[in-house]
Design an enzyme around this catalytic site. Structure first.
Site, PDB file in Angstrom:
ATOM      1  N   HIS A   7       4.746  22.949  24.910  1.00 46.86           N
ATOM      2  CA  HIS A   7       4.477  21.877  25.866  1.00 46.86           C
ATOM      3  C   HIS A   7       5.457  20.724  25.667  1.00 46.86           C
ATOM      4  O   HIS A   7       5.931  20.124  26.622  1.00 46.86           O
ATOM      5  CB  HIS A   7       3.044  21.373  25.687  1.00 46.86           C
ATOM      6  CG  HIS A   7       2.728  20.156  26.487  1.00 46.86           C
ATOM      7  ND1 HIS A   7       2.501  20.197  27.848  1.00 46.86           N
ATOM      8  CD2 HIS A   7       2.626  18.854  26.134  1.00 46.86           C
ATOM      9  CE1 HIS A   7       2.275  18.971  28.291  1.00 46.86           C
ATOM     10  NE2 HIS A   7       2.340  18.131  27.277  1.00 46.86           N
ATOM     11  N   TYR A  16      -2.272  28.477  19.987  1.00 48.32           N
ATOM     12  CA  TYR A  16      -3.237  28.710  21.060  1.00 48.32           C
ATOM     13  C   TYR A  16      -2.895  29.878  21.987  1.00 48.32           C
ATOM     14  O   TYR A  16      -3.677  30.195  22.880  1.00 48.32           O
ATOM     15  CB  TYR A  16      -3.444  27.432  21.894  1.00 48.32           C
ATOM     16  CG  TYR A  16      -2.177  26.812  22.448  1.00 48.32           C
ATOM     17  CD1 TYR A  16      -1.587  27.279  23.614  1.00 48.32           C
ATOM     18  CD2 TYR A  16      -1.575  25.729  21.799  1.00 48.32           C
ATOM     19  CE1 TYR A  16      -0.438  26.700  24.125  1.00 48.32           C
ATOM     20  CE2 TYR A  16      -0.426  25.133  22.300  1.00 48.32           C
ATOM     21  CZ  TYR A  16       0.133  25.621  23.458  1.00 48.32           C
ATOM     22  OH  TYR A  16       1.278  25.041  23.959  1.00 48.32           O
ATOM     23  N   ARG A  75       5.379  28.772  31.103  1.00 46.26           N
ATOM     24  CA  ARG A  75       6.109  27.880  30.210  1.00 46.26           C
ATOM     25  C   ARG A  75       6.466  28.687  28.958  1.00 46.26           C
ATOM     26  O   ARG A  75       5.632  28.886  28.078  1.00 46.26           O
ATOM     27  CB  ARG A  75       5.234  26.684  29.859  1.00 46.26           C
ATOM     28  CG  ARG A  75       5.954  25.554  29.130  1.00 46.26           C
ATOM     29  CD  ARG A  75       4.942  24.588  28.551  1.00 46.26           C
ATOM     30  NE  ARG A  75       4.283  25.149  27.366  1.00 46.26           N
ATOM     31  CZ  ARG A  75       2.998  24.962  27.055  1.00 46.26           C
ATOM     32  NH1 ARG A  75       2.223  24.265  27.838  1.00 46.26           N
ATOM     33  NH2 ARG A  75       2.511  25.493  25.946  1.00 46.26           N
TER      34      ARG A  75
END
Length: 311
Positions: free
Chosen positions: A221, A230, A217
């Site tokens: 998100h 993160y 990805r």
């Protein structure tokens, strides 16, 4: 794949401009989605997507403004015709479309059409109990269904190695006695071939298949997420070098790539204009299509809403 990338980028821009309330980007997963969906037979197969499967919608010819109407908050599940496109209303419940696909596959087995269900979910959704139940049920009844996991490395902010036991979703298939395949999810041809093989097994009565497409990805998100909190820039740059569009373009003449860019730009323009021109739907539709026979509570809510709307 290029249409999916450009429309995806436009959807992010529209969210930033306040046109779309929210959006889940799919940049980097085009090969996994297009390669798999393009293998389906639209006369008999059916796809069950989650909320990040724009590429699959493009491959199946779904009306894109009607598809994005859900992100616009105009209509639940999109305004396109699922039966015509063979693309179910996308599901925002994590792991939600997987059980739906198994139910459809049971129906396909009973009516003898030899149709196969293809359901999408992520590595994070693979930890849901619904996915286990769906795989177990499909295995017991040898149902024609493909469990297509797009392992994009992150379950929102949790890396795969911290939430997938054993490190592989495909390996779980062995526990159900069904076929499990792991494929390079950024190679559109490899994904297409793996999906075709799974479709053949389903049609031949050999049961379900788990395909784990290893991809990434490249964006957040969702448009409310900050992946910089993160994951590292070095990781993102490493995967950017494996961009599925770059890999696919390298196999095509420059003239074909240029023509594809022009086509994608035109489709994106049409999608943007259609979305920005889309008005509100009648408020009464909030209460339609909930139950075949409306309940007393629902009717009371509708009356209360009507009184408020007319005040």
């Amino acid at each position: 794949m290029l249409v999916a990338r450009r429309v995806d980028e436009e959807a992010i821009a529209l969210q930033r401009q306040g046109v779309l309330p929210g959006y889940a980007p799919m940049k980097g997963q085009e090969a996994a989605q297009v390669g798999s969906a393009a293998a389906l037979d639209r006369a008999r197969d059916f796809a069950f997507p989650n909320y990040r499967d724009l590429g699959a919608a493009v491959a199946l010819g779904v009306d894109l403004p009607a598809y994005l109407a859900t992100h616009l908050g105009t209509w639940h599940g999109g305004m396109y015709d699922p039966l015509a496109s063979r693309f179910a209303p996308f599901n925002a419940v994590v792991g939600g479309p997987v059980t739906h696909a198994v139910g459809w596959a049971m129906g396909a087995r009973l009516d003898g059409t030899r149709g196969v269900a293809l359901t999408y979910f992520g590595d994070g959704a693979s930890s849901q109990g619904d996915v286990h139940e769906a795989m177990n049920f499909a295995a017991v009844y040898r149902l024609p269904v493909i469990f297509f996991c797009q392992n994009n490395g992150w379950a929102i902010s949790v890396p795969t190695d911290r939430q997938v036991g054993g490190g592989s979703v495909a390996a779980r298939a062995q526990g159900y006695g069904i076929e499990g395949v792991r494929v390079d999810g950024n190679d559109v041809l490899a994904v297409h071939e793996a999906t075709l093989a799974a479709l053949e097994r389903g049609r031949a009565g050999e049961g379900p298949t788990v395909i784990e497409a290893m991809t990434y990805r490249m964006g957040p998100h969702s448009t409310s997420d900050d992946p910089g909190r993160y994951r590292t820039l070095a990781e993102e740059q490493e995967w950017a070098e494996r961009d599925p569009l770059t890999r696919a373009a390298a196999q095509l003449p420059e003239s074909v790539v240029a023509e594809a860019e022009q086509h994608a730009a035109e489709v994106t323009r049409q999608v943007r204009e259609a979305l920005t021109a889309m008005g509100d739907r009648p408020g009464e539709e909030l209460f339609d299509f909930v139950y075949r026979e409306p309940t007393k509570a629902l009717l009371a809510q509708r009356r209360a809403w009507k009184e408020w709307a007319d005040a």
